[in-house]
Design an enzyme around this catalytic site. Structure first.
Site, PDB file in Angstrom:
ATOM      1  N   ARG A 194     -55.113  43.992 -61.214  1.00 59.13           N
ATOM      2  CA  ARG A 194     -53.971  43.297 -60.590  1.00 59.13           C
ATOM      3  C   ARG A 194     -54.440  42.411 -59.440  1.00 59.13           C
ATOM      4  O   ARG A 194     -53.968  41.292 -59.284  1.00 59.13           O
ATOM      5  CB  ARG A 194     -52.918  44.293 -60.098  1.00 59.13           C
ATOM      6  CG  ARG A 194     -52.131  44.933 -61.229  1.00 59.13           C
ATOM      7  CD  ARG A 194     -51.149  45.932 -60.723  1.00 59.13           C
ATOM      8  NE  ARG A 194     -51.892  47.004 -60.037  1.00 59.13           N
ATOM      9  CZ  ARG A 194     -51.344  47.909 -59.244  1.00 59.13           C
ATOM     10  NH1 ARG A 194     -50.061  47.896 -59.015  1.00 59.13           N
ATOM     11  NH2 ARG A 194     -52.079  48.845 -58.694  1.00 59.13           N
ATOM     12  N   ASN A 240     -48.537  46.872 -63.394  1.00 58.35           N
ATOM     13  CA  ASN A 240     -48.948  47.860 -64.389  1.00 58.35           C
ATOM     14  C   ASN A 240     -47.725  48.341 -65.152  1.00 58.35           C
ATOM     15  O   ASN A 240     -46.657  48.530 -64.567  1.00 58.35           O
ATOM     16  CB  ASN A 240     -49.605  49.063 -63.717  1.00 58.35           C
ATOM     17  CG  ASN A 240     -50.996  48.770 -63.214  1.00 58.35           C
ATOM     18  OD1 ASN A 240     -51.615  47.789 -63.582  1.00 58.35           O
ATOM     19  ND2 ASN A 240     -51.507  49.635 -62.354  1.00 58.35           N
TER      20      ASN A 240
END
Length: 88
Positions: free
Chosen positions: A16, A34
Site C-alpha cells: 500500500r 487491503n
C-alpha cells in the site's frame, strides 16, 4: 477512473505504501486498501494515459517484497477523489 484488484503476495509487504508513493510520482488520485480476501484494491484517476500505463506496469512489477500474480482492471464510476490515500 479505474479499479484495479491486485492478487498475489501483496499484503504485509509494504504494498500500500509502495502504491501511495507511485501515485504521488504520477499525480494520481484515489486510494489503495487491503481487502479481506488478501487482495489489494486500487481506485485510480489519472488523466494522462501514458502515466497511467507506467503506473500500472510498476504495480504489476511490485516492490521488492511483493509478488503480483494477477491484476484485474475495470472501469470505476464511483466517487471522485482529490488526492491519493491509503484506506484502512
Amino acid at each position: 477512473m479505474k479499479r484495479l484488484i491486485v492478487k498475489g503476495r501483496v499484503q504485509g509487504v509494504g504494498f500500500r505504501y509502495f502504491t501511495e508513493i507511485l501515485a504521488s510520482e504520477y499525480g494520481a488520485k484515489g486510494y489503495v486498501k487491503n481487502l479481506f480476501n488478501g487482495d489489494v484494491e486500487i481506485i485510480i484517476s489519472n488523466e494522462n494515459e501514458i502515466e497511467y500505463k507506467q503506473f500500472k506496469n510498476k504495480i504489476i512489477a511490485g516492490n521488492s517484497m511483493s509478488e503480483v500474480d494477477k491484476l484485474v482492471e475495470e472501469e470505476y464510476y464511483g466517487e471522485k477523489y482529490n488526492k491519493f490515500t491509503i484506506k484502512y
